[in-house]
Design a protein around this motif. Structure first.
Motif, mmCIF file in Angstrom:
data_model
loop_
_atom_site.group_PDB
_atom_site.id
_atom_site.type_symbol
_atom_site.label_atom_id
_atom_site.label_comp_id
_atom_site.label_asym_id
_atom_site.label_seq_id
_atom_site.Cartn_x
_atom_site.Cartn_y
_atom_site.Cartn_z
ATOM 1 N N SER A 1 3.086 13.235 0.328
ATOM 2 C CA SER A 1 4.142 12.220 0.337
ATOM 3 C C SER A 1 4.854 12.185 1.686
ATOM 4 O O SER A 1 5.198 11.110 2.183
ATOM 5 N N ARG A 2 5.057 13.355 2.317
ATOM 6 C CA ARG A 2 5.645 13.376 3.667
ATOM 7 C C ARG A 2 4.745 12.672 4.663
ATOM 8 O O ARG A 2 5.198 11.933 5.524
ATOM 9 N N ARG A 3 3.445 12.909 4.517
ATOM 10 C CA ARG A 3 2.469 12.276 5.408
ATOM 11 C C ARG A 3 2.468 10.756 5.223
ATOM 12 O O ARG A 3 2.367 9.998 6.190
ATOM 13 N N THR B 1 0.838 -1.200 0.000
ATOM 14 C CA THR B 1 0.000 0.000 0.000
ATOM 15 C C THR B 1 0.871 1.248 0.000
ATOM 16 O O THR B 1 0.589 2.217 -0.711
ATOM 17 N N TYR B 2 1.931 1.205 0.796
ATOM 18 C CA TYR B 2 2.879 2.319 0.862
ATOM 19 C C TYR B 2 3.472 2.605 -0.517
ATOM 20 O O TYR B 2 3.507 3.748 -0.968
ATOM 21 N N ARG B 3 3.931 1.573 -1.184
ATOM 22 C CA ARG B 3 4.527 1.754 -2.517
ATOM 23 C C ARG B 3 3.531 2.365 -3.494
ATOM 24 O O ARG B 3 3.882 3.257 -4.271
ATOM 25 N N VAL C 1 2.968 6.052 -2.623
ATOM 26 C CA VAL C 1 4.128 6.877 -2.986
ATOM 27 C C VAL C 1 4.159 7.109 -4.494
ATOM 28 O O VAL C 1 4.437 8.214 -4.943
ATOM 29 N N LYS C 2 3.853 6.092 -5.267
ATOM 30 C CA LYS C 2 3.802 6.256 -6.729
ATOM 31 C C LYS C 2 2.734 7.277 -7.121
ATOM 32 O O LYS C 2 2.945 8.108 -7.997
#
Length: 149
Positions: free
Chosen positions: A52-54, A25-27, A30-31
């Motif tokens: 993206s920082r969050r 999910t993170y990847r 981020v994309k």
């Protein structure tokens, strides 16, 4: 608790945090929100930088409280809470931060003000924490151990 719920909602986590699912999910997030996807000067780029920082903060936070992470670090945690006294503590909102004599610091989430008051009024601080804080609240290691020079 608000922070935990906010990050769980961001990553679509219902109950238990699974590192494999969290990582994928993170990847994907981020994309989707990478600032380089947007042109310089585009108002979406600024939003993407914030988002993206969050996402990065949320990922690291959720990894630190995931059952797999806690289980992997359980021996060190048990050593700290059983053999090292409390050096310092701070309560802010519903977060209790305890620094131990060995230099490690842990955050406990959801600790209410009345429980904190009982802790500081207790004549045996370590005993109260072992019975009422450590087994009952979500925790994470918040700072690295202090290293001697």
């Amino acid at each position: 608790m608000k922070r935990i719920n906010e990050y769980k909602k961001l990553f679509g986590v219902e109950k238990e945090i699974e590192l494999k699912t969290l990582k994928s999910t993170y990847r994907n997030l981020v994309k989707e929100w990478h600032p380089d996807k947007f042109q310089e000067g585009d108002e979406k780029r600024e939003e993407a930088e914030i988002q993206s920082r969050r996402i990065i903060d949320g990922y690291h936070f959720l990894v630190s409280i995931a059952p797999e992470t806690l289980e992997a670090n359980n021996d060190v945690y048990q050593e700290t809470i059983n053999n090292s006294g409390i050096s310092d503590y701070q309560h802010n909102g519903l977060v209790l931060e305890i620094t131990f004599l060995d230099g490690s610091t842990y955050e406990y989430f959801g600790v209410t003000k009345p429980i904190f008051q009982k802790m500081i009024n207790s004549n045996k601080l370590n005993r109260f924490a072992k019975r009422s804080i450590y087994p009952n609240y979500i925790y994470r290691k918040s700072k690295r151990d202090l290293q001697e020079a």
